[in-house]
Design an enzyme around this catalytic site. Sequence first.
Site, PDB file in Angstrom:
ATOM      1  CB  CYS A   2      44.992  43.919  44.560  1.00 36.38           C
ATOM      2  SG  CYS A   2      45.315  42.236  45.089  1.00 36.38           S
ATOM      3  CG  ASP A  34      39.550  43.585  45.272  1.00 34.60           C
ATOM      4  OD1 ASP A  34      38.921  44.654  45.259  1.00 34.60           O
ATOM      5  OD2 ASP A  34      40.769  43.508  45.479  1.00 34.60           O
ATOM      6  CB  CYS A  88      39.949  43.422  49.700  1.00 36.58           C
ATOM      7  SG  CYS A  88      39.830  42.191  48.394  1.00 36.58           S
ATOM      8  CB  CYS A 148      45.092  38.511  46.750  1.00 37.21           C
ATOM      9  SG  CYS A 148      45.363  39.955  47.790  1.00 37.21           S
TER      10      CYS A 148
HETATM   11 FE1  FES Z   1      41.516  42.309  47.157  1.00 36.17          FE
HETATM   12 FE2  FES Z   1      43.932  41.481  46.703  1.00 36.17          FE
HETATM   13  S1  FES Z   1      43.372  43.179  47.916  1.00 36.17           S
HETATM   14  S2  FES Z   1      42.127  40.617  46.041  1.00 36.17           S
END
Ligand code: FES
Length: 122
Positions: free
Chosen positions: A58, A35, A33, A102
């Site tokens: 998230c 992140d 994602c 995640c």
């Molecule tokens: Fe990226 Fe959860 S969607 S860490």
Amino acid sequence: MYSEKVMDHFMNPRNVGEMENPDAIGEVGNPTCGDLMKMYLRIEDNIIKDIKFQTFGCGAAIATSSMMTELAMGKTLDEALELTRDDVADSLDGLPPVKMHCSNLSADALKAAIEDYRKKHQ
Ligand code: FES
């Protein structure tokens, strides 16, 4: 969809923020994602005396990191390296399957921080 424990750690994350003069930092990105996660460690006698995290992630990333810091606190470096995303998910009474990736962030950042420490102290 989320357990009460996930919601609690998301709404009131433990050990969140930056640490001044940490002994080690682990920084990783989640390829799924995009992140980001940073984990800071204070280490004495091979034991994690303090741990903090920061994330651009998230809600599940926040909750799993918060739980990971609680699991890792007070552990030796070898014990902390054994912690997996499944340990974190189990401690949170489960995560929806689509959110399991995640919890990789916190496990990977903790490992990266321990490796950083070991590189500096070899
Ligand atoms: Fe990226 Fe959860 S969607 S860490």
